[in-house]
Scaffold this motif. Structure first.
Motif, mmCIF file in Angstrom:
data_model
loop_
_atom_site.group_PDB
_atom_site.id
_atom_site.type_symbol
_atom_site.label_atom_id
_atom_site.label_comp_id
_atom_site.label_asym_id
_atom_site.label_seq_id
_atom_site.Cartn_x
_atom_site.Cartn_y
_atom_site.Cartn_z
ATOM 1 N N ALA A 280 -1.394 8.528 -5.834
ATOM 2 C CA ALA A 280 -1.525 9.316 -7.169
ATOM 3 C C ALA A 280 -0.685 9.956 -7.815
ATOM 4 O O ALA A 280 -1.177 10.299 -8.596
ATOM 5 N N ALA A 281 -0.648 11.604 -7.201
ATOM 6 C CA ALA A 281 0.067 12.247 -7.530
ATOM 7 C C ALA A 281 1.094 12.399 -7.293
ATOM 8 O O ALA A 281 1.937 12.956 -7.796
ATOM 9 N N ALA A 282 2.322 10.970 -7.184
ATOM 10 C CA ALA A 282 3.230 11.365 -7.274
ATOM 11 C C ALA A 282 4.034 11.278 -8.584
ATOM 12 O O ALA A 282 3.044 11.628 -9.636
ATOM 13 N N ALA A 283 5.330 11.829 -8.921
ATOM 14 C CA ALA A 283 5.986 12.415 -10.366
ATOM 15 C C ALA A 283 5.690 10.922 -11.403
ATOM 16 O O ALA A 283 5.475 11.330 -11.988
ATOM 17 N N VAL A 284 5.641 9.443 -10.470
ATOM 18 C CA VAL A 284 5.707 8.591 -11.626
ATOM 19 C C VAL A 284 4.474 7.924 -10.296
ATOM 20 O O VAL A 284 4.211 7.473 -9.277
ATOM 21 N N PRO A 285 3.097 8.016 -10.902
ATOM 22 C CA PRO A 285 1.458 7.348 -9.769
ATOM 23 C C PRO A 285 1.767 6.151 -9.392
ATOM 24 O O PRO A 285 2.484 4.959 -10.847
ATOM 25 N N LEU A 286 1.706 5.802 -7.412
ATOM 26 C CA LEU A 286 2.545 5.055 -7.003
ATOM 27 C C LEU A 286 1.124 3.795 -7.201
ATOM 28 O O LEU A 286 0.344 4.322 -6.513
ATOM 29 N N THR A 287 2.009 2.394 -7.467
ATOM 30 C CA THR A 287 1.166 1.388 -7.198
ATOM 31 C C THR A 287 0.784 1.348 -5.772
ATOM 32 O O THR A 287 1.322 1.361 -4.980
ATOM 33 N N SER A 288 -0.378 0.925 -4.985
ATOM 34 C CA SER A 288 -0.483 0.507 -3.907
ATOM 35 C C SER A 288 -2.015 -0.092 -3.541
ATOM 36 O O SER A 288 -2.679 -0.448 -3.769
#
Length: 336
Positions: A280-288
């Motif tokens: 969730a904290a990635a530069a583009v929040p990651l769908t997972s």
């Protein structure tokens, strides 16, 4: 190291008296008890808990052996196990096999030597033979993030086929028809199962199997993900979406897209697996695809406690399979 015999000699009493002062102080006269306690404090004597447990036949240590403590997924599993063990008055010895069968065997031998209460383990050895030593020693164990084929062994796992299906269904619904699956070592069952789920989703949507191209990574970490992302960009026909076998691979692919100035999700949608905190904290929040990692650790520890408290003959082994959940964030395009 100061031992109990040193305390007894300095205090002028027997070893049994020192033992009583430590374990049953009400049985010792106050003057003697005070003298022995004074010597204990002066010498800095610390009781050998491991020796006491060995004599009592019940260790207060539960072992946890995971594949990669650098992966936040396993940190969450350890957290769930530790909370449960601590509530039961036990500690947890956490070790990392680094996906090495030889290191796994060394740690399992250590656990046997230490007479641990039991072992929670995600096996590095796909054959399961590394666990034979625990069986021969009569040490209970629970498989974590693995499904036990043996009805006499407890396990806690997640339906990874269902998780792979969720990821691919999401991308297909968004209009993607050319998807890359970034996997890992083929001997890891989760890697195979997540791909199988993605292929099932393609078949259910009436799409050919070659709509999914696999890029295999040697490891399941960010560095391997960056390498896979670079290889992906070198494909003759560039896909529009990527499904990765875990979030660390997905974060590496995301870094590779940034380095190549490929817009995520406009030019490349990315879906990971595990839903670690960093997703969730990635530069583009990651769908997972979220795995209930803390719950897995908790349930595994509960199973082990059930097996090691009371009569083992009354324990009923079970294989619990939890369901994953798709968490949609900005890295996957809602429509194309």
């Amino acid at each position: 190291m100061v031992g109990i015999k040193d305390v007894a000699r300095q205090a002028g009493v027997s070893v049994g008296t020192v033992s009583n002062v430590i374990n049953r102080p009400d049985l010792v006269a106050e003057e003697t008890r005070t003298r022995v306690q004074s010597v204990i404090a002066r010498l800095g004597y610390v009781r050998s808990e491991s020796a006491r447990q060995l004599r009592a036949g019940a260790s207060r240590i539960m072992a946890l052996l995971v594949l990669d403590m650098g992966n936040p997924f396993f940190v969450a599993v350890a957290s769930g196990a530790e909370r449960t063990a601590r509530a039961a008055g036990l500690g947890v010895m956490v070790c990392n096999s680094a996906q090495s069968v030889s290191e796994e065997l060394e740690y399992l031998s250590l656990f046997a030597e230490q007479r641990v209460r039991g072992v929670l383990v995600t096996p590095a050895d796909p054959t399961g033979r590394s666990l034979d030593g625990l069986r021969s020693q009569g040490i209970p164990f629970v498989l974590v993030d693995r499904v036990s084929a043996d009805p006499d062994v407890c396990s806690v796992s997640v339906d990874d086929v269902a998780g792979g299906r969720l990821a691919a269904q999401h991308l297909i619904a968004a209009g993607h028809r050319s998807i890359v699956y970034v996997g890992g070592p083929p001997e890891v069952p989760q890697v195979r199962d997540r791909k199988a789920g993605a292929l099932a989703a393609l078949a259910e949507a009436g799409l050919p199997a070659d709509s999914l191209t696999e890029i295999s990574a040697e490891r399941l970490d960010v560095s391997a993900g960056r390498d896979a992302g670079s290889r992906l960009l070198g494909l003759g026909k560039r896909p529009t979406a990527v499904f990765c076998a875990n979030d660390l691979l997905a974060l590496g692919v995301l870094q590779a897209m940034f380095a190549a100035r490929i817009s995520v999700p406009d030019e490349m949608a990315i879906v990971g697996y595990d839903d670690i905190e960093f997703a969730a904290a990635a530069a583009v929040p990651l769908t997972s695809v979220r795995q209930p990692a803390v719950s897995m650790g908790r349930l595994a520890a509960e199973m082990l406690l059930e097996e090691t408290v009371g009569d083992p003959a009354d324990h009923r082994h079970r294989q619990t399979v939890l369901q994953p959940e798709l968490v949609v964030r900005g890295s996957s395009l809602p429509g194309r």
